[in-house]
Motif scaffolding. Sequence first.
Motif, PDB file in Angstrom:
ATOM      1  N   ASN A 285       0.814  -1.218   0.000  1.00 51.21           N
ATOM      2  CA  ASN A 285       0.000   0.000   0.000  1.00 51.21           C
ATOM      3  C   ASN A 285       0.842   1.261   0.000  1.00 51.21           C
ATOM      4  OD1 ASN A 285      -2.478  -1.279  -0.079  1.00 51.21           O
ATOM      5  ND2 ASN A 285      -2.777  -1.220   2.124  1.00 51.21           N
ATOM      6  N   SER A 286       1.961   1.255   0.734  1.00 56.82           N
ATOM      7  CA  SER A 286       2.766   2.479   0.829  1.00 56.82           C
ATOM      8  C   SER A 286       3.363   2.850  -0.530  1.00 56.82           C
ATOM      9  CB  SER A 286       3.845   2.342   1.900  1.00 56.82           C
ATOM     10  OG  SER A 286       4.723   1.291   1.605  1.00 56.82           O
ATOM     11  N   TYR A 287       3.767   1.857  -1.327  1.00 57.78           N
ATOM     12  CA  TYR A 287       4.304   2.158  -2.658  1.00 57.78           C
ATOM     13  C   TYR A 287       3.222   2.780  -3.544  1.00 57.78           C
ATOM     14  CZ  TYR A 287       6.438   1.656  -7.230  1.00 57.78           C
ATOM     15  OH  TYR A 287       6.930   1.927  -8.479  1.00 57.78           O
ATOM     16  N   PHE A 288       2.022   2.206  -3.498  1.00 59.61           N
ATOM     17  CA  PHE A 288       0.924   2.747  -4.287  1.00 59.61           C
ATOM     18  C   PHE A 288       0.607   4.183  -3.850  1.00 59.61           C
ATOM     19  CE2 PHE A 288      -3.684   3.563  -4.504  1.00 59.61           C
ATOM     20  CZ  PHE A 288      -3.797   3.671  -5.885  1.00 59.61           C
ATOM     21  N   ILE A 289       0.525   4.416  -2.557  1.00 60.57           N
ATOM     22  CA  ILE A 289       0.208   5.757  -2.049  1.00 60.57           C
ATOM     23  C   ILE A 289       1.299   6.752  -2.440  1.00 60.57           C
ATOM     24  CG2 ILE A 289      -0.080   7.123   0.061  1.00 60.57           C
ATOM     25  CD1 ILE A 289      -1.553   4.630   1.214  1.00 60.57           C
ATOM     26  N   GLU A 290       2.544   6.322  -2.391  1.00 61.27           N
ATOM     27  CA  GLU A 290       3.657   7.188  -2.810  1.00 61.27           C
ATOM     28  C   GLU A 290       3.502   7.589  -4.281  1.00 61.27           C
ATOM     29  OE1 GLU A 290       8.251   6.258  -3.833  1.00 61.27           O
ATOM     30  OE2 GLU A 290       7.594   5.652  -1.829  1.00 61.27           O
TER      31      GLU A 290
ATOM     32  N   LEU B 240       0.696   7.622  -6.003  1.00 64.09           N
ATOM     33  CA  LEU B 240      -0.484   8.482  -6.109  1.00 64.09           C
ATOM     34  C   LEU B 240      -0.168   9.906  -5.656  1.00 64.09           C
ATOM     35  CD1 LEU B 240      -3.480   8.806  -6.750  1.00 64.09           C
ATOM     36  CD2 LEU B 240      -3.987   7.919  -4.455  1.00 64.09           C
ATOM     37  N   ARG B 241       0.571  10.044  -4.591  1.00 61.94           N
ATOM     38  CA  ARG B 241       0.956  11.390  -4.124  1.00 61.94           C
ATOM     39  C   ARG B 241       1.804  12.100  -5.169  1.00 61.94           C
ATOM     40  NH1 ARG B 241       2.089   9.692   2.010  1.00 61.94           N
ATOM     41  NH2 ARG B 241       0.057  10.276   2.823  1.00 61.94           N
TER      42      ARG B 241
ATOM     43  N   LEU C 153      -0.666   6.392 -13.511  1.00 65.03           N
ATOM     44  CA  LEU C 153      -1.655   5.568 -12.827  1.00 65.03           C
ATOM     45  C   LEU C 153      -2.888   5.520 -13.727  1.00 65.03           C
ATOM     46  CD1 LEU C 153      -1.385   7.027  -9.216  1.00 65.03           C
ATOM     47  CD2 LEU C 153      -0.388   4.910 -10.049  1.00 65.03           C
ATOM     48  N   ILE C 154      -3.166   4.350 -14.268  1.00 60.53           N
ATOM     49  CA  ILE C 154      -4.263   4.210 -15.221  1.00 60.53           C
ATOM     50  C   ILE C 154      -5.238   3.161 -14.714  1.00 60.53           C
ATOM     51  CG2 ILE C 154      -4.874   3.545 -17.581  1.00 60.53           C
ATOM     52  CD1 ILE C 154      -2.101   4.623 -18.429  1.00 60.53           C
ATOM     53  N   GLU C 155      -6.496   3.530 -14.695  1.00 62.60           N
ATOM     54  CA  GLU C 155      -7.571   2.632 -14.257  1.00 62.60           C
ATOM     55  C   GLU C 155      -8.429   2.268 -15.454  1.00 62.60           C
ATOM     56  OE1 GLU C 155     -11.836   3.244 -12.051  1.00 62.60           O
ATOM     57  OE2 GLU C 155     -10.135   4.320 -11.205  1.00 62.60           O
ATOM     58  N   ILE C 156      -8.592   0.981 -15.695  1.00 63.35           N
ATOM     59  CA  ILE C 156      -9.464   0.485 -16.759  1.00 63.35           C
ATOM     60  C   ILE C 156     -10.737  -0.025 -16.092  1.00 63.35           C
ATOM     61  CG2 ILE C 156      -9.719  -1.181 -18.639  1.00 63.35           C
ATOM     62  CD1 ILE C 156      -6.582  -1.349 -18.619  1.00 63.35           C
ATOM     63  N   THR C 157     -11.881   0.488 -16.517  1.00 62.44           N
ATOM     64  CA  THR C 157     -13.119   0.067 -15.866  1.00 62.44           C
ATOM     65  C   THR C 157     -13.577  -1.301 -16.370  1.00 62.44           C
ATOM     66  OG1 THR C 157     -14.582   1.137 -17.464  1.00 62.44           O
ATOM     67  CG2 THR C 157     -13.868   2.456 -15.560  1.00 62.44           C
ATOM     68  N   ALA C 158     -14.169  -2.043 -15.458  1.00 63.38           N
ATOM     69  CA  ALA C 158     -14.688  -3.375 -15.801  1.00 63.38           C
ATOM     70  C   ALA C 158     -15.885  -3.293 -16.724  1.00 63.38           C
ATOM     71  CB  ALA C 158     -15.054  -4.130 -14.526  1.00 63.38           C
ATOM     72  N   THR C 159     -16.394  -2.096 -16.965  1.00 67.08           N
ATOM     73  CA  THR C 159     -17.535  -1.912 -17.864  1.00 67.08           C
ATOM     74  C   THR C 159     -17.109  -1.804 -19.326  1.00 67.08           C
ATOM     75  OG1 THR C 159     -17.435   0.483 -17.516  1.00 67.08           O
ATOM     76  CG2 THR C 159     -18.924  -0.776 -16.089  1.00 67.08           C
ATOM     77  N   CYS C 160     -15.809  -1.732 -19.598  1.00 70.07           N
ATOM     78  CA  CYS C 160     -15.336  -1.644 -20.982  1.00 70.07           C
ATOM     79  C   CYS C 160     -15.629  -2.960 -21.711  1.00 70.07           C
ATOM     80  CB  CYS C 160     -13.836  -1.374 -21.022  1.00 70.07           C
ATOM     81  SG  CYS C 160     -13.366   0.284 -20.518  1.00 70.07           S
ATOM     82  N   PRO C 161     -16.043  -2.879 -22.971  1.00 70.48           N
ATOM     83  CA  PRO C 161     -16.272  -4.098 -23.741  1.00 70.48           C
ATOM     84  C   PRO C 161     -15.004  -4.950 -23.802  1.00 70.48           C
ATOM     85  CG  PRO C 161     -17.107  -2.183 -24.919  1.00 70.48           C
ATOM     86  CD  PRO C 161     -16.325  -1.668 -23.738  1.00 70.48           C
TER      87      PRO C 161
END
Length: 140
Positions: A3-8, A10-11, A41-49
Amino acid sequence: MDNSYFIERLRKTKIICVVRTSQYFDLRRAFSALIEGGIDLIEITATCPEFAGTLDRYVEHIHSLGALCGVGTIVDMSTLEVSLRSKVDFVVSPIFEHALLEFCNTHGTPMIPGCMTPTEIHVAWRSGAPVIKTFPGRVC
């Protein structure tokens, strides 16, 4: 991932680009452009075909460019399991579902649940969510 790596990350970046589309097309060029522009940081939504059929390839591409790839709109265990098999770096949900957060925590994958009320936020935080998004973000 811890979690700390991800938060770093993101900050540092201060933004997660959410990719949502209603029809299938190859997104690798778009991902490359985002990363070249400084969004890692890229988020792909589960709603994408074709989400389940393309996720592995997209995660691999995003990782090859040094960025983190997450999945969003995760509301059930089966979609979460598909996502974690693809080695995503983080999970985002529009809801707080304790079982989903617990599963992510057990597998070492940061999860960002969506919460609307102070009570939801408090419970999610106390349950181990490293980051919480207020959702929906705009209430009229």
